[in-house]
Design a protein around this motif. Structure first.
Motif, PDB file in Angstrom:
ATOM      1  N   VAL A  93       0.941  -1.392  -0.054  1.00 43.95           N
ATOM      2  CA  VAL A  93       0.091  -0.063   0.115  1.00 43.95           C
ATOM      3  C   VAL A  93       0.842   1.322   0.017  1.00 43.95           C
ATOM      4  O   VAL A  93       0.872   2.209  -0.680  1.00 43.95           O
ATOM      5  N   ASN A  94       1.909   1.193   0.792  1.00 44.05           N
ATOM      6  CA  ASN A  94       2.873   2.387   0.837  1.00 44.05           C
ATOM      7  C   ASN A  94       3.636   2.515  -0.599  1.00 44.05           C
ATOM      8  O   ASN A  94       3.519   3.641  -1.090  1.00 44.05           O
ATOM      9  N   SER A  95       4.001   1.422  -1.264  1.00 45.62           N
ATOM     10  CA  SER A  95       4.534   1.376  -2.443  1.00 45.62           C
ATOM     11  C   SER A  95       3.620   1.952  -3.695  1.00 45.62           C
ATOM     12  O   SER A  95       3.849   3.157  -4.515  1.00 45.62           O
ATOM     13  N   VAL A  96       2.373   1.546  -3.409  1.00 47.53           N
ATOM     14  CA  VAL A  96       1.169   2.109  -4.316  1.00 47.53           C
ATOM     15  C   VAL A  96       0.934   3.735  -4.232  1.00 47.53           C
ATOM     16  O   VAL A  96       1.227   4.540  -5.278  1.00 47.53           O
ATOM     17  N   VAL A  97       0.955   4.276  -2.792  1.00 49.89           N
ATOM     18  CA  VAL A  97       0.694   5.989  -2.658  1.00 49.89           C
ATOM     19  C   VAL A  97       2.090   6.465  -3.351  1.00 49.89           C
ATOM     20  O   VAL A  97       1.830   7.379  -3.924  1.00 49.89           O
ATOM     21  N   THR A  98       3.155   5.834  -2.962  1.00 49.21           N
ATOM     22  CA  THR A  98       4.397   6.422  -3.441  1.00 49.21           C
ATOM     23  C   THR A  98       4.547   6.560  -4.914  1.00 49.21           C
ATOM     24  O   THR A  98       4.891   7.480  -5.639  1.00 49.21           O
ATOM     25  N   GLY A  99       4.371   5.337  -5.578  1.00 47.10           N
ATOM     26  CA  GLY A  99       4.135   5.252  -7.051  1.00 47.10           C
ATOM     27  C   GLY A  99       3.161   5.983  -7.590  1.00 47.10           C
ATOM     28  O   GLY A  99       3.652   6.674  -8.789  1.00 47.10           O
TER      29      GLY A  99
END
Length: 171
Positions: free
Chosen positions: A114-120
């Protein structure tokens, strides 16, 4: 007569406002709720084929709006110009969604994703969205890129809002 007409024309809007009690759009408080999120998401969905860059920007804006709403509602102070990952980190801590707050491997993995999705999404908007000027070498996103951004952002926005709503109702 000329002065009366001038005064009337200058004060007409104010008097009309006072008489009708209408609130100026500048004074309206934006209520972020599930309906508002779906409306913002729908705007992004409508743009994903005809305006992929705009849809990507709208997707990122949707996430940012939900994150700021959650922080504001909890009176958590943040820098209004903060990057999306910084805002998400604060929200994740407040909602117990930070991977480091969990021991179970699957939750760590999913919440890290989820963190990666938001950062992406933030990075994708910077690279392919329409929020920044373009050089001759920039590439135009395809519809599949905008669909991915819009669908991820909408799902994340609803998840974050529901997580926050659940937390509010429990406490």
């Amino acid at each position: 007569q000329e002065r009366r007409e001038f005064i009337w024309s200058e004060f007409n809007d104010l008097l009309s406002h006072l008489e009708t009690g209408n609130i100026s759009p500048l004074n309206e408080i934006i209520v972020v709720d599930e309906l508002h999120i779906h409306e913002l998401w729908q705007k992004a969905i409508e743009r994903k084929e005809s305006d992929p860059e705009g849809a990507i920007t709208a997707a990122r804006t949707l996430i940012e709006s939900v994150l700021k709403h959650i922080l504001d509602d909890q009176s958590i102070i943040y820098n209004d110009g903060a990057d999306l990952p910084v805002l998400y980190k604060e929200v994740a801590k407040s909602l117990n969604l930070a991977p480091e707050l969990h021991n179970e491997g699957i939750f760590k993995q999913i919440l890290g994703g989820v963190n990666s999705v938001v950062t992406g999404l933030g990075a994708l908007r910077n690279k392919l969205g329409d929020a920044h000027g373009k050089s001759k070498t920039n590439i135009k996103p395809s519809i599949r890129h905008s669909e991915l951004a819009v669908n991820l952002a909408g799902s994340m926005a609803i998840f974050l809002f529901k997580s926050y709503s659940e937390k509010k109702n429990i406490l």
